[in-house]
Enzyme design. Structure first.
Site, PDB file in Angstrom:
ATOM      1  CD  GLU A  81       2.869  57.490 -28.894  1.00  0.00           C
ATOM      2  OE1 GLU A  81       3.081  58.122 -27.683  1.00  0.00           O
ATOM      3  OE2 GLU A  81       3.478  57.805 -29.949  1.00  0.00           O
ATOM      4  CE  LYS A 263       5.715  61.567 -27.116  1.00  0.00           C
ATOM      5  NZ  LYS A 263       4.822  60.419 -27.603  1.00  0.00           N
ATOM      6  CG  ASP A 279       5.770  62.190  -8.793  1.00  0.00           C
ATOM      7  OD1 ASP A 279       5.351  62.615  -9.985  1.00  0.00           O
ATOM      8  OD2 ASP A 279       5.750  62.954  -7.714  1.00  0.00           O
ATOM      9  CG  HIS A 378       4.037  55.830 -35.558  1.00  0.00           C
ATOM     10  ND1 HIS A 378       3.393  56.500 -34.720  1.00  0.00           N
ATOM     11  CD2 HIS A 378       5.260  55.159 -34.941  1.00  0.00           C
ATOM     12  CE1 HIS A 378       4.043  56.798 -33.818  1.00  0.00           C
ATOM     13  NE2 HIS A 378       5.266  55.871 -33.633  1.00  0.00           N
TER      14      HIS A 378
HETATM   15  P1  NDP Z   1       6.199  58.565   1.867  1.00  0.00           P
HETATM   16  O1  NDP Z   1       5.888  60.105   2.633  1.00  0.00           O
HETATM   17  O2  NDP Z   1       5.068  57.639   1.507  1.00  0.00           O
HETATM   18  O3  NDP Z   1       7.492  58.091   2.672  1.00  0.00           O
HETATM   19  C1  NDP Z   1       7.891  56.837   2.377  1.00  0.00           C
HETATM   20  C2  NDP Z   1       7.429  55.744   3.250  1.00  0.00           C
HETATM   21  O4  NDP Z   1       8.100  54.485   3.228  1.00  0.00           O
HETATM   22  C3  NDP Z   1       7.731  56.047   4.739  1.00  0.00           C
HETATM   23  O5  NDP Z   1       6.507  55.966   5.447  1.00  0.00           O
HETATM   24  C4  NDP Z   1       8.517  55.072   5.310  1.00  0.00           C
HETATM   25  O6  NDP Z   1       8.381  54.551   6.433  1.00  0.00           O
HETATM   26  C5  NDP Z   1       8.116  53.993   4.534  1.00  0.00           C
HETATM   27  N1  NDP Z   1       9.184  52.839   4.152  1.00  0.00           N
HETATM   28  C6  NDP Z   1       9.175  51.602   4.284  1.00  0.00           C
HETATM   29  N2  NDP Z   1      10.234  50.916   4.161  1.00  0.00           N
HETATM   30  C7  NDP Z   1      11.202  51.790   3.823  1.00  0.00           C
HETATM   31  C8  NDP Z   1      12.471  51.754   3.407  1.00  0.00           C
HETATM   32  N3  NDP Z   1      13.249  50.607   3.342  1.00  0.00           N
HETATM   33  N4  NDP Z   1      13.064  53.143   2.914  1.00  0.00           N
HETATM   34  C9  NDP Z   1      12.380  54.258   2.873  1.00  0.00           C
HETATM   35  N5  NDP Z   1      11.206  54.204   3.372  1.00  0.00           N
HETATM   36  C10 NDP Z   1      10.597  53.242   3.793  1.00  0.00           C
HETATM   37  O7  NDP Z   1       7.040  59.173   0.265  1.00  0.00           O
HETATM   38  P2  NDP Z   1       8.267  59.775   0.041  1.00  0.00           P
HETATM   39  O8  NDP Z   1       8.790  60.598   1.141  1.00  0.00           O
HETATM   40  O9  NDP Z   1       8.884  58.982  -0.567  1.00  0.00           O
HETATM   41  O10 NDP Z   1       7.568  61.057  -0.862  1.00  0.00           O
HETATM   42  C11 NDP Z   1       6.791  60.592  -2.107  1.00  0.00           C
HETATM   43  C12 NDP Z   1       5.806  61.046  -2.514  1.00  0.00           C
HETATM   44  O11 NDP Z   1       5.881  62.563  -2.313  1.00  0.00           O
HETATM   45  C13 NDP Z   1       5.152  60.761  -3.664  1.00  0.00           C
HETATM   46  O12 NDP Z   1       3.660  60.455  -3.521  1.00  0.00           O
HETATM   47  C14 NDP Z   1       5.488  62.200  -4.398  1.00  0.00           C
HETATM   48  O13 NDP Z   1       4.482  62.187  -5.599  1.00  0.00           O
HETATM   49  C15 NDP Z   1       5.052  63.002  -3.593  1.00  0.00           C
HETATM   50  N6  NDP Z   1       5.792  64.475  -3.710  1.00  0.00           N
HETATM   51  C16 NDP Z   1       6.618  64.957  -4.581  1.00  0.00           C
HETATM   52  C17 NDP Z   1       7.056  66.086  -4.750  1.00  0.00           C
HETATM   53  C18 NDP Z   1       8.260  66.371  -5.663  1.00  0.00           C
HETATM   54  O14 NDP Z   1       8.505  65.653  -6.744  1.00  0.00           O
HETATM   55  N7  NDP Z   1       8.612  67.573  -5.768  1.00  0.00           N
HETATM   56  C19 NDP Z   1       6.734  66.964  -3.670  1.00  0.00           C
HETATM   57  C20 NDP Z   1       5.793  66.722  -2.639  1.00  0.00           C
HETATM   58  C21 NDP Z   1       5.380  65.330  -2.639  1.00  0.00           C
HETATM   59  P3  NDP Z   1       8.697  55.296   7.810  1.00  0.00           P
HETATM   60  O15 NDP Z   1       7.962  56.596   7.720  1.00  0.00           O
HETATM   61  O16 NDP Z   1       8.561  54.485   8.960  1.00  0.00           O
HETATM   62  O17 NDP Z   1      10.312  55.842   7.534  1.00  0.00           O
END
Ligand code: NDP
Length: 424
Positions: A81, A263, A279, A378
């Protein structure tokens, strides 16, 4: 204010890159990413989501001298935009010369819920769940041990009984410290693990177990205080400040205005959230639902005049469930670049910058709207889009834009006529 950034918007790409180089903001590998315009490649994209046939590009811009909590940032914005970047730049500078944005992080946890139904005695079920809190938290943490090892994990449980037309739900809310991650996958894993125990404890049936995007335990407040006379060069700024305060009151009571007011805030927030690889649907869902927290949809920011100090005070509190790891953050090269420009902030700092960008964007919009009107600025930028749509190539673009801006009716037909006349 650093002088090196002055007139940045007038420079060509090479000159802009030289400014960034001279500011020592990027190491060699990141400079190469920006110089070669390295973007997401097909193979990586194909591993991220389904049915990929290509990649999709948007402009990547930067806003310099953006001051949050006494630190100066070069803010990456991804938006299609016109005027969003200019507005952020403009308002960011006014606030930077007024002491910058100051933020407060209230908490940084995520909430998910299990909804149970077909429970005969809801009050008794609530009592049993709360009596077994420690057991349920342990079950949640056992399901995702790595976050506990890092110092986070499930930390609280709350219960609500909600009824709708003779159907009663016992809703169990799990609160998790997800540290640097947004935590959707973590929460969903933990919730599915406690679902079984909850069914056994209450005799109810689980309808769903899922993260809530209403992230009320991830609230951030940003504030700024601007001397009236910094708001405009035309007069002492008091009238403009009063009108901005009125505009903020108006957005609290008229949903038609509130939607547009918010917005404008998300013009900035979405742009930096996308650049940071987060996200943006989750952020939109969190903040738009927060706008209705008082039972009606309201403008999210508040502007008030302090007549004693002759200042305008802006405040914005939002849930900001963003991450510095997880999802696609470590995968997309443009995101790596954007994060590097922001000095690789942790989740809390990133959230502080994002909410401040929202307030800056809101200030720019209100200043224009209650001042000279939004269209003047704009349409200047819109003229460029019209000229490109009308077929103006780079060598005649400036000439077409200049001529178009002088026309009474700035539209595609006029732009096409001007292009034809120049090419004739
Ligand atoms: P991930 O599944 O990627 O989990 C976070 C990763 O970061 C884990 O593998 C974790 O490692 C790693 N990690 C490394 N360092 C750290 C730290 N210091 N603190 C925390 N984690 C660390 O992502 P999220 O669980 O955060 O989920 C986000 C994703 O889910 C986005 O892509 C989103 O779009 C999607 N999503 C969103 C939904 C919603 O908003 N309603 C529903 C479903 C999915 P380890 O495993 O070793 O802990």
């Amino acid at each position: 204010m650093e002088k090196i950034w002055s007139g940045f918007y007038k420079k060509n790409r090479e000159e802009r890159l030289n400014v960034i180089k001279n500011a020592n903001l990027l190491d060699e590998s990141h400079l190469e990413l920006i110089e070669k315009n390295v973007v997401l490649d097909y193979e990586t994209a194909n591993n991220m989501v389904e049915n990929v046939v290509g990649t999709f590009s948007l402009p990547f811009s930067v806003v310099p001298d953006f001051v949050v909590d006494d630190k100066t940032y070069l803010v990456p914005l991804v938006t299609e935009e016109p005027s969003v970047v200019a507005a952020c730049n403009n308002a960011g500078k006014i606030v930077a010369t007024s002491g910058g944005f100051k933020t407060t992080i209230h908490d940084r946890k995520m909430i998910g819920h299990v909804a149970l139904y077909d429970i005969k005695d809801a009050e008794n079920a609530e009592k049993i769940i709360l009596e077994n809190k420690a057991l349920l938290l342990a079950t949640a943490n056992e399901a995702y041990p790595s976050i506990v090892k890092r110092g986070g994990g499930a930390c609280d449980i709350d219960v609500k009984i909600l009824s709708e037309n003779e159907t009663t739900f016992v809703v169990v809310y799990l609160v998790v410290d997800t540290l640097e991650a947004m935590g959707a996958n973590m929460l969903n894993t933990m919730l599915e693990a406690i679902k079984v125990s909850l069914e056994t404890l209450t005799g109810g049936i689980s309808l769903m177990a899922i993260l809530s995007n209403y992230a009320t335990s991830s609230l951030i407040t940003t504030k700024c205080e601007i001397p009236f006379d910094k708001l405009t060069s035309k007069d002492n700024g008091e009238d403009l400040a009063k009108r901005i305060e009125l505009a903020s009151k108006f957005a609290k009571i008229d949903v038609y205005r509130a939607a547009t007011h918010n917005k404008g805030i998300f013009n900035g927030i979405d742009s930096i959230v996308i650049a940071s690889g987060n996200d943006w649907r989750a952020v939109e869902a969190a903040c738009q639902s927060y706008a209705a927290k008082n039972g009606r949809y309201e403008g999210l920011s508040t502007w008030t005049c302090n007549f004693e100090n002759k200042t305008l005070i802006g405040e914005l509190t939002l849930p900001m469930p963003v991450a510095s790891v997880g999802g696609s953050i470590g995968i997309n090269p443009s995101v790596k670049l954007a994060r590097h420009l922001l000095k690789n902030p942790n989740a809390k700092t990133l959230a502080s910058i994002i909410v401040s960008v929202g307030l800056a964007q809101n200030l720019a919009a209100l200043r224009a709207l209650v001042g000279e009107g939004i269209q003047k600025g704009h349409m200047k930028l819109h003229a460029k889009s019209l000229a490109i749509l009308a077929g103006a190539t780079n060598d005649i673009l400036d000439e077409v834009v200049d001529k178009l801006r002088k026309e009474k009716h700035m539209n595609l037909a006029t732009a096409k006529k001007i292009v034809e006349e120049i090419l004739d």
